[in-house]
Design a protein around this motif. Structure first.
Motif, mmCIF file in Angstrom:
data_model
loop_
_atom_site.group_PDB
_atom_site.id
_atom_site.type_symbol
_atom_site.label_atom_id
_atom_site.label_comp_id
_atom_site.label_asym_id
_atom_site.label_seq_id
_atom_site.Cartn_x
_atom_site.Cartn_y
_atom_site.Cartn_z
ATOM 1 N N ALA A 9 13.993 -47.663 -62.231
ATOM 2 C CA ALA A 9 13.878 -46.200 -62.067
ATOM 3 C C ALA A 9 14.822 -45.367 -62.134
ATOM 4 C CB ALA A 9 12.835 -45.876 -61.748
ATOM 5 N N LYS A 10 15.230 -44.670 -62.845
ATOM 6 C CA LYS A 10 16.005 -43.516 -63.092
ATOM 7 C C LYS A 10 16.202 -41.780 -61.761
ATOM 8 C CE LYS A 10 19.120 -45.214 -67.003
ATOM 9 N NZ LYS A 10 19.304 -45.578 -67.965
ATOM 10 N N ASN A 11 16.573 -41.351 -61.344
ATOM 11 C CA ASN A 11 16.194 -40.795 -61.053
ATOM 12 C C ASN A 11 15.037 -39.932 -59.902
ATOM 13 O OD1 ASN A 11 19.262 -39.803 -62.018
ATOM 14 N ND2 ASN A 11 18.250 -39.267 -63.894
ATOM 15 N N VAL A 12 14.914 -40.826 -59.164
ATOM 16 C CA VAL A 12 13.475 -40.746 -58.185
ATOM 17 C C VAL A 12 14.026 -39.780 -57.068
ATOM 18 C CG1 VAL A 12 12.320 -42.245 -59.455
ATOM 19 C CG2 VAL A 12 13.948 -43.128 -57.502
ATOM 20 N N GLY A 13 12.514 -40.039 -56.379
ATOM 21 C CA GLY A 13 13.025 -39.467 -55.004
ATOM 22 C C GLY A 13 12.210 -38.899 -54.483
ATOM 23 N N THR B 77 16.823 -40.374 -54.431
ATOM 24 C CA THR B 77 17.274 -39.059 -52.991
ATOM 25 C C THR B 77 16.261 -38.961 -52.216
ATOM 26 O OG1 THR B 77 18.361 -37.783 -54.059
ATOM 27 C CG2 THR B 77 17.839 -36.912 -52.322
ATOM 28 N N VAL B 78 16.466 -39.440 -50.534
ATOM 29 C CA VAL B 78 14.994 -39.708 -49.793
ATOM 30 C C VAL B 78 15.361 -38.434 -48.567
ATOM 31 C CG1 VAL B 78 14.057 -40.903 -48.662
ATOM 32 C CG2 VAL B 78 14.614 -41.919 -50.201
ATOM 33 N N LYS B 79 15.484 -37.440 -48.623
ATOM 34 C CA LYS B 79 15.585 -36.748 -47.638
ATOM 35 C C LYS B 79 14.573 -35.293 -47.328
ATOM 36 C CE LYS B 79 16.938 -32.993 -50.646
ATOM 37 N NZ LYS B 79 18.201 -31.831 -51.025
ATOM 38 N N ASP B 80 15.054 -35.012 -45.964
ATOM 39 C CA ASP B 80 14.183 -34.093 -44.971
ATOM 40 C C ASP B 80 12.668 -34.800 -45.192
ATOM 41 O OD1 ASP B 80 15.664 -31.933 -44.787
ATOM 42 O OD2 ASP B 80 15.035 -31.329 -46.813
ATOM 43 N N SER B 81 13.073 -36.146 -44.283
ATOM 44 C CA SER B 81 11.448 -36.744 -44.760
ATOM 45 C C SER B 81 10.642 -37.706 -43.067
ATOM 46 C CB SER B 81 11.200 -37.729 -45.757
ATOM 47 O OG SER B 81 11.458 -37.348 -46.634
ATOM 48 N N THR C 200 11.538 -50.985 -42.800
ATOM 49 C CA THR C 200 11.688 -48.904 -42.609
ATOM 50 C C THR C 200 11.381 -48.382 -44.630
ATOM 51 O OG1 THR C 200 11.033 -48.871 -40.555
ATOM 52 C CG2 THR C 200 11.356 -47.130 -42.610
ATOM 53 N N MET C 201 13.322 -48.580 -44.945
ATOM 54 C CA MET C 201 13.053 -48.223 -45.861
ATOM 55 C C MET C 201 14.645 -49.310 -46.871
ATOM 56 S SD MET C 201 14.377 -44.896 -47.744
ATOM 57 C CE MET C 201 15.740 -44.845 -46.271
ATOM 58 N N HIS C 202 13.951 -50.188 -47.813
ATOM 59 C CA HIS C 202 15.603 -51.210 -48.780
ATOM 60 C C HIS C 202 15.538 -50.256 -49.735
ATOM 61 C CE1 HIS C 202 15.017 -55.380 -50.505
ATOM 62 N NE2 HIS C 202 16.108 -54.965 -49.810
ATOM 63 N N PHE C 203 17.165 -50.353 -50.134
ATOM 64 C CA PHE C 203 17.405 -50.279 -51.006
ATOM 65 C C PHE C 203 18.181 -51.682 -51.668
ATOM 66 C CE2 PHE C 203 18.099 -46.410 -48.598
ATOM 67 C CZ PHE C 203 17.450 -45.498 -49.225
ATOM 68 N N PHE C 204 17.342 -51.339 -53.166
ATOM 69 C CA PHE C 204 18.471 -53.272 -53.347
ATOM 70 C C PHE C 204 18.761 -53.183 -54.977
ATOM 71 C CE2 PHE C 204 16.952 -56.797 -56.051
ATOM 72 C CZ PHE C 204 17.993 -58.173 -55.697
ATOM 73 N N GLN C 205 19.693 -53.095 -55.070
ATOM 74 C CA GLN C 205 20.492 -53.671 -56.388
ATOM 75 C C GLN C 205 20.773 -52.143 -56.420
ATOM 76 O OE1 GLN C 205 19.559 -56.844 -58.941
ATOM 77 N NE2 GLN C 205 20.943 -57.967 -57.623
ATOM 78 N N SER C 206 20.785 -51.399 -56.381
ATOM 79 C CA SER C 206 20.285 -49.431 -56.658
ATOM 80 C C SER C 206 22.005 -49.141 -56.320
ATOM 81 C CB SER C 206 19.415 -48.988 -55.723
ATOM 82 O OG SER C 206 18.041 -49.562 -56.413
ATOM 83 N N ARG C 207 22.342 -47.621 -57.607
ATOM 84 C CA ARG C 207 22.818 -47.144 -57.642
ATOM 85 C C ARG C 207 22.931 -45.640 -57.359
ATOM 86 N NH1 ARG C 207 27.096 -49.107 -60.789
ATOM 87 N NH2 ARG C 207 27.804 -47.186 -61.296
ATOM 88 N N ASN C 208 24.107 -45.025 -56.396
ATOM 89 C CA ASN C 208 23.676 -43.374 -56.694
ATOM 90 C C ASN C 208 23.163 -43.317 -55.690
ATOM 91 O OD1 ASN C 208 25.923 -43.345 -58.506
ATOM 92 N ND2 ASN C 208 24.833 -43.925 -60.324
ATOM 93 N N VAL C 209 22.679 -43.510 -55.141
ATOM 94 C CA VAL C 209 21.635 -43.269 -53.518
ATOM 95 C C VAL C 209 22.312 -42.389 -52.550
ATOM 96 C CG1 VAL C 209 20.451 -44.052 -51.680
ATOM 97 C CG2 VAL C 209 21.093 -45.719 -54.180
ATOM 98 N N ASN C 210 21.406 -41.521 -51.916
ATOM 99 C CA ASN C 210 21.400 -39.993 -51.189
ATOM 100 C C ASN C 210 20.054 -40.691 -49.841
ATOM 101 O OD1 ASN C 210 22.823 -38.261 -49.667
ATOM 102 N ND2 ASN C 210 21.521 -36.777 -51.319
ATOM 103 N N ALA C 211 20.743 -40.202 -48.945
ATOM 104 C CA ALA C 211 19.972 -40.361 -48.360
ATOM 105 C C ALA C 211 20.045 -39.204 -46.796
ATOM 106 C CB ALA C 211 19.039 -41.454 -47.034
ATOM 107 N N GLU C 212 19.781 -38.351 -46.931
ATOM 108 C CA GLU C 212 20.040 -37.794 -45.606
ATOM 109 C C GLU C 212 18.687 -36.034 -44.948
ATOM 110 O OE1 GLU C 212 21.353 -33.838 -47.082
ATOM 111 O OE2 GLU C 212 21.027 -34.302 -49.630
#
Length: 491
Positions: free
Chosen positions: A123-127, A165-169, A178-190
């Motif tokens: 997927a693209k541009n998800v949050g 994007t994952v934020k304020d969660s 809890t949270m697994h990012f696999f072979q993903s690009r341009n990730v922001n968690a804040e």
């Protein structure tokens, strides 16, 4: 179609495109798709329908108003962000058959994984945003799981996604990671808060074979690794920034590996607070063939941690996915760790170990202050640690006693340590420094507790080229055998 019809069709298409551009992102409420939010009714279908509709309309926000929404696996689609109201809780279903396996693999200890609560694939541009809570109810889920079912859903998984994007969660209680990012690009968690306790493999964040990732201002209390970079595939993990995080863990705060089939490159970890952590504060491991290169770690505080710094190059050489080839032994090189203050509970401060013919190379440690318990016995200095080349990489595999209290370094080349302070709570009769099979070492500007004595005990075995300078009143007293070109400069 005549010319006039073609013109009309083109004009209509342009009008639709223009209207879409100016329409802006859609906002959809899950309750308008039949979600109940009473904490009992399964809302899986309603939530997924809202996500699908949002994506089909070009993307936008799927809103969860106040309530408790029970769901099995839900999958985010292109250009969709889910937004949780402050008074919203998204509860994981207690029926294990409500979860999907979106990407199978095995972890470093052989456990089969792949299921998740919230996921996205290709997927693209998800949050995920908003101050509500995502609660996996992991303990209750596993207690209700029928015998013979080994599924343990992660709370959140992003697989081969671009723009996350994952934020304020607020994330809590997964059945595994809890949270697994696999072979993903341009990730922001804040500004993500994670409480993941009580079950095995309760990791906080796992960054797996990803590129261009930023993790900032997160607060993680985890039963297993708090922030873990890994490569369960041969894809590189590259251009990662971790900053301004508060970390607490029952088994490692910041870790590379153990799954390490692909390389780690260009990673920065800075300005983080670590507290009450077992297993290790910083753990850099390559045991499955990864080349670890260009790592910068700075400005960390560690309070009540077992071992502040652990770096291990090994030869376990596992694979984790079908069809992936085994890799040759990897490398660890060009690592900088600076501005670290730590209070340790184990009887050693820094541990580095490669394996024969595969040294750890070009590690620089500067401005390091470690407070240690001391109490080591003189006979401990004679301990010979096994190589354990293919073992799962943990400090515990070497036992609970070590031949030095400050630094143990074996199979290393190009180690530089400047402005290092070791404070002992009690006298320690072991050497402060022990190095074996090492070349090109530089030790400058070290200081120690007064109970060290007049001389600084150092043991070298098979060390070629080492230089000491700036040790003040202490004079390095070097023992051992098979050494050459050892220089004690002006103090």
């Amino acid at each position: 179609m005549n010319v006039r019809s073609k013109i009309v069709s083109a004009a209509f298409a342009l009008l639709v495109a223009v209207n879409f551009v100016f329409a802006g992102p859609v906002e959809l409420d899950v309750k308008n798709f039949g979600a109940v939010g009473d904490g009992k009714t399964s809302d899986t279908t309603a939530i997924q329908n809202a996500i699908d509709a949002c994506s089909k309309q070009g993307g936008g926000v799927v809103e969860f108003p106040a309530g408790q929404f029970v769901s099995g696996t839900i999958l985010l689609k292109d250009n969709v962000t889910i937004l949780l109201d402050t008074n919203t809780t998204l509860l994981g279903s207690l029926n294990i058959t409500d979860y999907q396996n979106i990407d199978s693999f095995k972890s470093g200890n052989g456990a089969g994984f792949g299921f998740c609560f919230i996921g996205a694939v290709d997927a693209k541009n998800v949050g995920i945003e908003g101050a509500g809570t995502i609660d996996g109810r992991g303990k209750e889920l596993l207690a209700a799981r029928p015998k013979g079912n080994s599924a343990r859903p992660f709370l959140i998984r992003f697989v081969r996604c671009d723009g996350v994007t994952v934020k304020d969660s607020n994330l809590k209680s997964p059945a595994a990671w809890t949270m697994h990012f696999f072979q993903s690009r341009n990730v922001n968690a804040e500004r993500v808060k994670i409480v993941s306790l009580g079950l095995g493999n309760n990791d906080g964040m796992d960054i797996d074979s990803c590129e261009n990732v930023k993790i900032s201002d997160c607060d993680i209390d985890s039963g297993d690794d708090a922030i873990c970079l890994k490569t369960t595939s041969t894809n590189v993990c590259r251009d990662i920034l971790v900053s301004n995080c508060k970390l607490k863990s029952h088994w490692a705060a910041i870790k590379f590996g153990t799954e390490s089939a692909g390389n780690f490159e260009n990673v920065t970890v800075t300005n983080c607070q670590i507290r009450d952590t077992q297993g290790g504060g910083i753990k850099l491991c390559s045991v499955d063939g990864a080349n670890v290169n260009n790592i910068f770690i700075s400005d960390l505080t560690m309070d009540n941690v077992t071992l502040p710094i652990f770096i291990r190059l090994g030869a376990r050489l596992k694979t984790f996915r079908e069809g992936e080839p085994k890799q040759p032994v990897g490398t660890i090189q060009n690592v900088v760790i600076q501005n670290v203050r730590a209070t340790a509970t184990w009887p050693i401060g820094i541990f580095l170990s490669g394996i024969p013919n595969h040294p750890i190379e070009n590690v620089t440690l500067s401005n390091i202050e470690i407070h240690l318990p001391g109490g080591g016995a003189g006979e401990d200095a004679a301990i010979k640690l096994e190589e354990k080349e293919s073992a799962y990489p943990e400090i515990s595999m070497f036992g609970k006693k070590f031949p030095a209290y400050g630094l143990f370094a074996r199979h290393v080349s190009g180690l530089k340590m400047d402005n290092v302070k070791m404070e002992l709570a009690a006298a320690d009769l072991r050497p402060a420094i022990q190095c074996e099979d090492a070349t090109d070492l530089e030790f400058a500007n070290w200081s120690f507790s007064e109970n060290v004595g007049v001389n600084l005990p150092v043991r070298f075995d098979s060390v070629h080229k080492a230089e000491f300078s700036g040790f003040g009143k202490l004079s390095p007293q070097i023992g051992g055998q098979g050494n050459s070109e050892i220089t004690v400069g002006r103090q």
